[in-house]
Design a protein around this motif. Sequence first.
Motif, short mmCIF file in Angstrom:
data_model
loop_
_atom_site.label_atom_id
_atom_site.label_comp_id
_atom_site.label_asym_id
_atom_site.label_seq_id
_atom_site.Cartn_x
_atom_site.Cartn_y
_atom_site.Cartn_z
N ASN A 34 0.82 -1.21 0.00
CA ASN A 34 0.00 0.00 0.00
C ASN A 34 0.86 1.26 0.00
O ASN A 34 0.51 2.25 -0.63
N VAL A 35 1.98 1.22 0.71
CA VAL A 35 2.87 2.38 0.73
C VAL A 35 3.49 2.60 -0.64
O VAL A 35 3.60 3.73 -1.11
N SER A 36 3.89 1.52 -1.29
CA SER A 36 4.51 1.68 -2.60
C SER A 36 3.52 2.18 -3.64
O SER A 36 3.89 2.91 -4.56
N LEU A 37 2.25 1.82 -3.50
CA LEU A 37 1.23 2.28 -4.44
C LEU A 37 0.77 3.70 -4.14
O LEU A 37 0.53 4.49 -5.05
N ASN A 38 0.62 4.00 -2.84
CA ASN A 38 0.09 5.30 -2.45
C ASN A 38 0.75 5.71 -1.14
O ASN A 38 0.35 5.27 -0.08
N ALA A 39 1.75 6.58 -1.21
CA ALA A 39 2.57 6.92 -0.04
C ALA A 39 1.95 8.06 0.76
O ALA A 39 2.49 9.16 0.85
N LYS A 44 2.05 5.13 5.53
CA LYS A 44 3.41 5.05 6.06
C LYS A 44 3.40 4.63 7.53
O LYS A 44 4.17 3.77 7.95
N ASP A 45 2.51 5.25 8.32
CA ASP A 45 2.42 4.91 9.74
C ASP A 45 2.02 3.46 9.94
O ASP A 45 2.58 2.77 10.80
N THR A 46 1.08 2.99 9.14
CA THR A 46 0.65 1.59 9.23
C THR A 46 1.79 0.64 8.90
O THR A 46 2.00 -0.36 9.58
N ALA A 47 2.54 0.96 7.87
CA ALA A 47 3.66 0.11 7.46
C ALA A 47 4.76 0.09 8.51
O ALA A 47 5.31 -0.98 8.83
N LEU A 48 5.08 1.25 9.07
CA LEU A 48 6.11 1.31 10.11
C LEU A 48 5.69 0.52 11.35
O LEU A 48 6.50 -0.19 11.95
N LYS A 71 13.55 3.08 3.65
CA LYS A 71 12.92 3.24 2.34
C LYS A 71 11.60 4.02 2.45
O LYS A 71 11.32 4.90 1.64
N ILE A 72 10.82 3.70 3.46
CA ILE A 72 9.52 4.36 3.66
C ILE A 72 9.71 5.83 4.04
O ILE A 72 9.01 6.70 3.55
#
Length: 75
Positions: A34-39, A44-48, A71-72
């Motif tokens: 999701n971060v790579s598609l829509n940052a 970003k917070d969810t991915a971290l 990377k994020i």
Amino acid sequence: MANIKSQKKRIKQDKIRYSRNKSIKSELKTALKNVSLNATEENKDTALKSLDIAFSKGIIKKSFRDRNKSKISNL
């Protein structure tokens, strides 16, 4: 199938751990995608958070977490 009681217990524990690890890893992969598609900041917070959870559970290694966090943050 195992005959020894401790082996039966170990097999049962492994199945539980496998399913738990698989669900956490799946959530992590989805968050990174999701971060790579829509940052957005939310993504970003969810991915971290997913990276930290997976690392604390021992599912991913420290270097994987650090590399992806970097990377994020650069997006």
